[in-house]
Design a protein around this motif. Structure first.
Motif: not given
Length: 380
Positions: A200-215
């Motif tokens: 989502x490119x809102x006030x800055x460009x952000x990649x949202x990822x579920x914490x569990x998918x990152x371990x």
């Protein structure tokens, strides 16, 4: 030999950030020359920035350059600079929302906009993103009010609330709110595997990822995250691949510690210990987030990132919306947990033919800490 002439500056805190403010007329206009000047006066590269104004932390190694507006619907121009600490680089490809609160107050004090009794509206043209931020600053007897009852986690004491609304800041980097086209995408990440993400490119460009998918549990401290080399590698791989996909590959490869895209690990509410040792209780939160960019995990959420997360929370199906506390999709304001505590955001997104952000507002405090002249270090 005479000493290098001093350059006037102000030191201000805005939210959980601190920055050195310069007038545009006093510093180089060319951004490469400005970068060299900032590295000099901040004392970079050096982990302690011992020979300059830098604070040895990415939240306190920031600069703002203000000048008359070049936008027809703005009161002041604001260029943000994230000054490298360990690396001799200055990043202009982002905005600092926390520091924007200080910009609004400083713009009044420097007479870019006349003070209006009660509250003064300040339209800030951020040159990094070419977007206008709307601020409302408390004023009494023609002067900015800094004292008040608003407490911000990560900042001692209280202050007067400054409202920042980023509703017109969407598409700040790519030009569109959802640059991948969908609310949620499954992307094959080299060395990691398939991962569900929301970009989502809102006030800055952000990649949202579920914490569990990152371990992750999602409640780790910044130090725990930064010390986990395998986790950092996974986060960096996701950021790099998204950057490449969005046409930011050249920017990404040119930086030792690129800012964008920022990665935010998202988790449903759970209790954890804040950096000050206090317990942040799950039932006081709607979402838990950890932010990684510019080579380190943030000790608090950036204001622009908070506003962007707020937008995502109001878009059904996004990674953020899927992890909200039950009922959190309608709570107002949204309460987001970060390493230093909590931050609130009020967000509204209307779904017409396209998504329209109607509000993405947060409240920050600010104050002027010092003013004077900085003496650039003489070089051989």
């Amino acid at each position: 030999m005479s000493q290098t002439p001093g350059v006037p500056f102000h030191l201000l805190r805005g939210g959980t950030s601190k920055g050195v403010f310069f007038d545009r007329a006093a510093v180089p206009s060319d951004r490469d020359e400005l970068a060299a000047f900032l590295l000099n006066v901040f004392g970079s590269p050096d982990p302690r920035q011992i020979d300059g104004l830098g604070g040895g932390d990415k939240l306190t190694s920031k600069a703002a350059v203000l000048g008359p507006p070049t936008h027809p619907h703005a009161d002041v121009d604001y260029l943000f600079a994230q000054v490298g600490i360990r690396h001799a680089e200055v990043d202009y490809k982002l905005n600092c929302g926390n520091l924007s609160a200080a910009v609004a107050a400083h713009a009044i004090e420097q007479c870019y906009v006349p003070a209006t009794e009660g509250q003064t509206a300040v339209r800030i043209h951020n040159l990094n993103t070419r977007r206008v931020i709307h601020a409302r600053v408390p004023v009494r007897d023609g002067k900015v009010v800094y004292t008040g009852d608003l407490a911000i986690d990560g900042v001692p004491g209280t202050g007067a609330p400054i409202e920042l609304d980023f509703r017109e800041a969407t598409g700040s980097i790519t030009g569109t709110l959802l640059p991948l086209g969908d609310v949620r995408n499954r992307m094959e990440i080299a060395g990691v595997g398939p991962v569900d993400i929301t970009v989502i490119d809102g006030a800055n460009l952000v990649v949202l990822v579920a914490a569990h998918d990152l371990g992750m549990l999602g409640i780790e401290s910044p130090q725990q995250i930064d010390n986990d080399a395998a986790l950092v590698t996974r986060m960096q791989a996701i950021r790099a691949q998204v950057a490449e996909h969005l046409g930011l590959g050249d920017y990404w490869r040119s930086r030792a510690a690129p800012s964008n895209p920022m990665l935010v690990a998202v988790q449903a509410p759970r209790s954890y210990a804040a950096l000050n040792g206090e317990t942040v209780l799950a039932d006081t939160l709607d979402l838990v987030c950890r932010q990684y960019s510019t080579g380190a995990t943030s000790k608090a959420l950036a204001a622009t990132v908070t506003a962007t997360i707020g937008m995502a929370c109001r878009i059904p199906g996004s990674i953020a919306a899927r992890h909200l506390r039950p009922g959190g999709g309608t709570s107002e304001p949204l309460r987001i947990g970060h390493p230093a505590g909590r931050i609130m955001v009020r967000a509204r997104v209307r779904a017409n033919a396209a998504l329209q952000v109607e509000q993405a507002a947060i409240y920050r405090t600010a104050r002027t800490i010092a003013r004077g002249e900085v003496m650039p270090r003489e070089t051989a």
